[in-house]
Design a protein around this motif. Sequence first.
Motif, PDB file in Angstrom:
ATOM      1  N   ALA A   1       0.934   4.011  -2.810  1.00  0.00           N
ATOM      2  CA  ALA A   1       0.652   5.416  -2.511  1.00  0.00           C
ATOM      3  C   ALA A   1       1.754   6.312  -3.040  1.00  0.00           C
TER       4      ALA A   1
ATOM      5  N   PHE B 130       0.839  -1.221   0.000  1.00  0.00           N
ATOM      6  CA  PHE B 130       0.000   0.000   0.000  1.00  0.00           C
ATOM      7  C   PHE B 130       0.861   1.254   0.000  1.00  0.00           C
ATOM      8  N   LEU B 131       1.918   1.215   0.832  1.00  0.00           N
ATOM      9  CA  LEU B 131       2.779   2.400   0.891  1.00  0.00           C
ATOM     10  C   LEU B 131       3.473   2.634  -0.452  1.00  0.00           C
ATOM     11  N   ILE B 132       3.921   1.546  -1.082  1.00  0.00           N
ATOM     12  CA  ILE B 132       4.562   1.689  -2.397  1.00  0.00           C
ATOM     13  C   ILE B 132       3.561   2.261  -3.407  1.00  0.00           C
TER      14      ILE B 132
END
Lengths: 234, 250
Positions: free
Chosen positions: B19, B15-17
Amino acid sequence: MPFNPDDIVYWRYGPFRLNATLAYTWLVMALLVVGSWLATRRLEPTLRPGPWQNFLEALVEVIRRQIREVTRQDPDRYLWFVGTLFLFIALADLLAPVPGYHPPTASLSTTTALALCVFVAVPWFGIREVGLKNYLRQYLEPHPLMLPFNVIGEFSRTLALAVRLYGNLMSGAVIGAVLITLVPFFFPVVMQLLGLLTGFIQAYIFAVLALVYIASASAAQRERLARLRSEESS
Amino acid sequence: MQVDWLTVAAQIVNFLILAALLKRFLYRPIVTTMAARQHYIDQQLQEARHLKAQAERLIAAYRRRLEDLEAERRHLIDQARREAETERQALLEKARIEVEEKRRQWREDLAREQADLLRDLKLLLAEQLVELGRRAFRDLAGRSLEEGIVEAFLERLAALPEDQRHLLARARDPEWTVATALPLEDSLRRRIESRLKRINPRAQVRFEQREELILGIALEADGRLWQWNLAAYLDELESRLRQTLARGES
């Protein structure tokens, strides 16, 4: 019970397992990133943007407007986080009718991960808003004795969000599963259509809930900070 | 349903990637582009407002100028009309004066022509009369007209009032002139000379021929003039002819 995509394992290496959840998450990510890259590769601030650019601009603008309406703040601060939540969940659910596709949002691991992200994001945005020192000081307000209660309040709020997210995401799948057991022959098609709708609604609800938590927390921080500053100056 | 914590961790990272990538490839360019477009539109609007204001100023200026031009045009037309009127009056006046002049000139010409005609008539008449008289004298009395005239002149000289005879007798200038329309024969000249010398012995008489005398004889002596001729009759005749011609004219 609904099918858990965590259980489909394509490849295994020691404790690490490449399951359907991860595989389809990557697929959704790839679609989103490549689509964005292709569309925004040649952006121009002309008055007549192309159809793809137009679509993406409209999408981003809708998300920004939603953020602005909910938070009454500058939307660009939360855009990357809330927008990604919405787009990821929405696309993951929209692809559901594709044969052989297993939506990663149907996995409790995914919803838990997203809830944890929100859980971390709430203090993170708060700290970015007012600074670490000011943020930590709120746990000692109005008196250091209140510290455990403040911490419990923070955790319980985030936990409630995670459970609510999970409930939202699971409900559609559970209802579908129940109905399929009741009317097995022609109902799946209708369910697929309903799934598109509920998938969208889930994405919207998740994103808006996350936004509400983050924004209310940071707004509270800002108000507190402003109050403190006015007290100090007086 | 189980929660696979390894998958949870991987999903968080995913998810962080995602985002980060979307922030890089979607939100930032789109927001930047829209801001740029907004800026561009604002700029265009600003420019359009500026141009509009400029255009309105121009319109106002041109309208004012048009009004000025219209006023000037009206003024010029009025002026031209006035000038034309003045010119017309002047031309009329000039024409009137010219007509007047022409008329006057024409009248003068007419009068001159009348006078010429009368003079010609007078001369012709006199000649005719002289001729007639000469013939009559010659036929009736066997004398020439000149003799008759000289006779008449001598008779009148004899009948001259005393004061005039006195003037002649005491004339300081001895050179006297006797003028006739017709040449006189020497015998007649001698008779006149002897008669004049009888009045004033110092008189030296010189004879002259003057056609304007028509029929008659004139004596110039000491700056004075005595004459006997047809002029009086002819003058009367002339005035009558003039009246007759004037009547014919009107």
